[in-house]
Every structure is written in C-alpha cells, then in structure tokens.
Design a protein around this motif. Structure first.
Motif, PDB file in Angstrom:
ATOM      1  N   VAL A  42       0.844  -1.196   0.000  1.00  0.00           N
ATOM      2  CA  VAL A  42       0.000   0.000   0.000  1.00  0.00           C
ATOM      3  C   VAL A  42       0.879   1.246   0.000  1.00  0.00           C
ATOM      4  N   SER A  44       1.677   5.308   0.348  1.00  0.00           N
ATOM      5  CA  SER A  44       1.243   6.440   1.162  1.00  0.00           C
ATOM      6  C   SER A  44       0.910   7.626   0.273  1.00  0.00           C
ATOM      7  N   ASN A  48      -4.730   8.968   2.045  1.00  0.00           N
ATOM      8  CA  ASN A  48      -4.853   7.805   2.938  1.00  0.00           C
ATOM      9  C   ASN A  48      -3.906   7.840   4.137  1.00  0.00           C
ATOM     10  N   THR A  49      -3.183   8.954   4.320  1.00  0.00           N
ATOM     11  CA  THR A  49      -2.180   9.035   5.384  1.00  0.00           C
ATOM     12  C   THR A  49      -2.522  10.110   6.416  1.00  0.00           C
ATOM     13  N   LEU A 128      -6.624   4.617  13.678  1.00  0.00           N
ATOM     14  CA  LEU A 128      -6.713   3.698  12.540  1.00  0.00           C
ATOM     15  C   LEU A 128      -8.069   3.759  11.850  1.00  0.00           C
ATOM     16  N   SER A 129      -9.069   4.301  12.551  1.00  0.00           N
ATOM     17  CA  SER A 129     -10.378   4.467  11.922  1.00  0.00           C
ATOM     18  C   SER A 129     -10.401   5.708  11.025  1.00  0.00           C
ATOM     19  N   GLU A 132      -5.757   4.959   6.507  1.00  0.00           N
ATOM     20  CA  GLU A 132      -5.190   3.641   6.219  1.00  0.00           C
ATOM     21  C   GLU A 132      -3.747   3.546   6.688  1.00  0.00           C
ATOM     22  N   ALA A 169      -2.413  -2.087  13.334  1.00  0.00           N
ATOM     23  CA  ALA A 169      -2.445  -1.688  11.925  1.00  0.00           C
ATOM     24  C   ALA A 169      -2.187  -2.899  11.025  1.00  0.00           C
ATOM     25  N   GLN A 174      -3.534  -2.526   7.540  1.00  0.00           N
ATOM     26  CA  GLN A 174      -3.066  -1.151   7.386  1.00  0.00           C
ATOM     27  C   GLN A 174      -1.580  -1.108   7.743  1.00  0.00           C
TER      28      GLN A 174
END
Length: 253
Positions: A42, A44, A48-49, A128-129, A132, A169, A174
């Motif tokens: 995945v 960054s 998503n970061t 983490l919610s 990602e 994660a 994640q």
C-alpha cells in the motif's frame, strides 16, 4: 473465570499463563485466516495518510488538527503510591503484613499500567479508523527516557503505544510509517523554511510565508508530508517565489 467467549471461526494457536499482582492470567493467541493480512504494497498518499506528533502537552496531535490530551495516570496516582509505600516501609520485612503491603503497592502499579494500556488501545483504534496509514516520528524513546523528562515520557508510554498501533495496523491490513524526526517542529509545513523556536514556544509563526499554527500541528503536517514523500520546498517554491516577487514589485517606485 473466562473473560469473554471465543469468537466463531478462530483457532487457538498459543496459550500463555502469567502471574501478576492480582492473580494468574491465561492469554490465548487466536487465528482466523479470513482476517485481512498486512499489505506492505500500500502506497502512502495525502488522502490515505494521517500524521501524528506525540508530545508531553498533548499525547497526540494529528495532521488534521485533532488533539488527544495526555492522561498522566502515574502522576495522578503518585499520592496514593506514596501512602502505600510509606505503609510498606513501616512493616517488618518478611512478615505477613509486609507481604500484604508489597502486594498493595504492586496492585496500584498494575492499575496504573492497565489504565495506560487501555488508553493506548483506544487511541490506536481511533487513529486507525481515520486513515489507512499512520505516520509518526522514529523517536529514540530509550534515549529520551534518560533525560530530565524521563518521568513524563515513561508516564506517556510512547513505546508501548507505538507497538500497539503497529500491531493493530498490521492485523487490520493497514500500516504505520516511521519518519526522520529531525526539525519536524522547526520546519514550516507550508513553505519548508526553517523557523527556529524554543521548546516553550507553542505557536509556529513563519516569517517567510506568514503561516501561523500550533507548533504540534505544524510538526504533524511535516510528519505526514515526509511519509508521503512530499517535498514542501518543491511544492511551495512557486508560491513563495510569487509572494517574494509581489513584495519586490510593490517596493519598486
């Protein structure tokens, strides 16, 4: 006594028995092959970061501007611990009353540790919610714990928190990214110019581009930018140059 029933579909892999101040505990390690695995591929991105800056004023400040207060469980329990340790010192070593006093001190320390760990799990879940990928500084926590801030750093439990965050994660598919911590508080997150400031200065005010934000928020944004691989100087260079050109243009008679 069973804390909770085993979830359906999970297989017991290991069993650990440990003795703590308030009794024996049995810890089960479970596996469910349907749970998503860690995806190391995945990438960054800005979308998503989430960058986080850990500190002693706030436990965490995110690149989105959210702050999590630091609970200071140990400091809040110091008076209780002092009372228990004073009682312990008055008992004859090796006696039944001495053993009870030792157990009381150990239970209080465990209570503090349990509350801190619960706080770390809840904070990790919340972060983490939100994204990602979570980016944080690659801190030398053991080295920092040897400074005059050792009590506050140990009370915050940064090392334990980062371990929990990383494991959770990975279990959720994640990941976390540790970035170089150098000058995350000093560099401007908007233009990239270095703005030296003392630790007591809690506001980042950039004389180069005019950005005025909290010191910790500025650091969190820098941490996110480093994880993404975004060079602020390159991205903001045109903006800074254009502002400089405007100032020079106004200065021409």
């Amino acid at each position: 006594m069973q804390h909770r029933p085993l979830p359906n579909g999970f297989q017991i892999k290991t069993v650990t028995i440990s003795r703590k101040a308030d009794g024996y505990y049995v810890t089960l390690s479970l596996e469910d092959k349907s749970v998503s695995k860690f995806n190391s591929d995945v990438k960054s991105t800005s979308e998503n970061t989430l960058g986080i800056d850990m500190g002693l004023k706030y436990f965490v400040v995110t690149s989105e501007g959210k702050s999590v207060p630091i609970p200071q469980y140990y400091r809040k329990s110091q008076q209780r611990l002092k009372t228990l340790q004073k009682r312990l010192s008055r008992k004859k070593k090796g006696s039944i009353r001495w053993l009870k006093a030792v157990k009381a001190v150990a239970k209080q320390h465990k209570k503090v540790a349990d509350r801190r760990k619960d706080f770390h799990f809840k904070t990790a879940n919340e972060l983490l919610s939100k994204a990602e990928i979570i980016a944080h500084e690659n801190l030398n926590i053991k080295g920092l714990a040897k400074t005059h801030l050792s009590k506050s750093i140990n009370d915050a439990g940064w090392g334990q928190f980062l371990t929990i965050l990383t494991v959770k994660a990975e279990n959720a598919g994640q990941k976390t990214i540790a970035v170089n911590p150098k000058n995350t508080s000093q560099d401007c997150s908007n233009c990239g110019q270095k703005v030296p400031k003392e630790l007591s200065q809690r506001i980042h005010s950039c004389p180069h581009c005019g950005t005025v934000i909290g010191r910790d928020l500025n650091a969190a944004i820098n941490i996110k930018n480093r994880a993404v691989g975004h060079s602020v100087l390159k991205a903001r260079g045109v903006l800074c140059n254009s502002r400089t050109a405007k100032r020079e243009a106004h200065a021409i008679p």
